[in-house]
Design an enzyme around this catalytic site. Structure first.
Site, PDB file in Angstrom:
ATOM      1  N   SER A  89       0.832  -1.193   0.000  1.00  0.00           N
ATOM      2  CA  SER A  89       0.000   0.000   0.000  1.00  0.00           C
ATOM      3  C   SER A  89       0.881   1.264   0.000  1.00  0.00           C
ATOM      4  O   SER A  89       1.772   1.390  -0.835  1.00  0.00           O
ATOM      5  CB  SER A  89      -0.961  -0.055   1.195  1.00  0.00           C
ATOM      6  OG  SER A  89      -2.021   0.845   1.043  1.00  0.00           O
ATOM      7  N   ASP A 217      -9.133  -5.586  -4.961  1.00  0.00           N
ATOM      8  CA  ASP A 217      -8.748  -4.522  -4.033  1.00  0.00           C
ATOM      9  C   ASP A 217      -9.801  -3.417  -4.016  1.00  0.00           C
ATOM     10  O   ASP A 217     -10.179  -2.890  -5.063  1.00  0.00           O
ATOM     11  CB  ASP A 217      -7.392  -3.950  -4.470  1.00  0.00           C
ATOM     12  CG  ASP A 217      -6.672  -3.220  -3.362  1.00  0.00           C
ATOM     13  OD1 ASP A 217      -7.317  -2.450  -2.632  1.00  0.00           O
ATOM     14  OD2 ASP A 217      -5.451  -3.423  -3.235  1.00  0.00           O
ATOM     15  N   HIS A 244      -7.224  -6.136  -0.482  1.00  0.00           N
ATOM     16  CA  HIS A 244      -6.098  -5.213  -0.333  1.00  0.00           C
ATOM     17  C   HIS A 244      -5.011  -5.766   0.589  1.00  0.00           C
ATOM     18  O   HIS A 244      -3.906  -5.233   0.608  1.00  0.00           O
ATOM     19  CB  HIS A 244      -6.600  -3.868   0.215  1.00  0.00           C
ATOM     20  CG  HIS A 244      -5.548  -2.799   0.270  1.00  0.00           C
ATOM     21  ND1 HIS A 244      -4.887  -2.352  -0.854  1.00  0.00           N
ATOM     22  CD2 HIS A 244      -5.031  -2.101   1.320  1.00  0.00           C
ATOM     23  CE1 HIS A 244      -4.021  -1.414  -0.511  1.00  0.00           C
ATOM     24  NE2 HIS A 244      -4.075  -1.245   0.793  1.00  0.00           N
TER      25      HIS A 244
END
Length: 267
Positions: A89, A217, A244
């Site tokens: 991320s 995601d 995610h």
């Protein structure tokens, strides 16, 4: 885990795992166990204000400050030692910062559902491609205004009742519950200030990059990942049918892909 996966010279590899916003070194616990059991050396770092680092995220106002733990770690490496960086991320911003500053110490950078922006949030296009858009879920963010109500927010966290739905919808409920207890506000002002100009002769494009896409995601949607891949092409792209947080939802498959990526490193 695929029993036919070939572990590529694990004793040559030292992996540094970097978390995303609000998470900490703890989120890698499954991947760390799989890697170490296969002979790899693993270090999981808490960025400033994350995990067990006691800094108040509302006092972390620059990306340079936020990324200090990783930069200090890389600075302290022996001169002849190289590492592999893995970022999830917003941890991708930390990887890119490190690539610009310590390219000669990095064998590979692996972006997992991560921001992969060569110059950080330097342009409107960078922001469009790299900032999550969670508006479809409603009012999901809880902001803190550490500099006063008339100033931009200094930290943000997703409200508890939205976390599983947005970040962990394919993950075991046990992991989702644990994460919800451990999440901390992320220093949003510091993250938005992430810009990497690069120096003349820096090694940003000399470090092999691998991108692992997460196809289900809901944070960094696949089309955003594709846009970043198109603009700064990595040497390899892998695909995971995960949410995610593949370190929770598909840890064995993620491990397999990490091993495949490492197998391409040439010494």
């Amino acid at each position: 885990m695929n029993p036919e996966t070939e572990v590529a010279n694990p004793h040559h590899h030292h992996l540094i795992l970097i978390h995303g916003v609000g998470h900490g070194a703890w989120c890698w616990y499954k991947i760390r166990c799989l890697l170490e059991a296969s002979g790899y050396k693993v270090t999981c770092i808490d960025l400033k204000g994350a995990g067990i680092d006691q800094s108040d995220p509302n006092t972390i106002l620059t990306f340079e400050d936020y990324n200090t733990p990783l930069i200090h770690f890389l600075s302290s490496l022996p001169q002849n030692e190289k590492v592999i960086l893995v970022g999830h991320s917003a941890g991708g911003l930390s990887l890119t910062d490190a690539i610009h500053r310590f390219g000669n110490k990095i064998n590979m950078a692996i972006y997992v559902a991560a921001n992969m922006l060569k110059h950080g949030f330097s342009t409107d296009q960078d922001i469009k491609d790299g900032e999550p858009n969670l508006s479809a879920f409603g009012n999901v963010n809880e902001f803190t205004f550490g500099l006063g109500p008339d100033q931009p927010p200094t930290s943000v966290i997703i409200k508890e009742n939205f976390r599983h739905q947005i970040m962990y919808h394919m993950s075991p409920v046990q992991d989702s519950s644990l994460a919800s207890m451990l999440l901390r506000p992320g220093p949003v002002m510091a993250l938005q200030s992430a810009r990497f100009e690069g120096n003349i002769g820096d090694d940003a494009d000399c470090v092999p990059r691998v991108y692992i896409k997460t196809m289900n995601d809901r944070v960094l949607k696949p089309e955003k990942q594709d846009a970043m891949i198109k603009r700064w092409r990595p040497s390899q792209v892998f695909v995971l049918e995960s949410d995610h947080s593949p370190f929770f939802s598909t840890p064995f498959l993620l491990f397999d892909l990490l091993v495949k990526a490492l197998a391409s490193i040439k010494y």
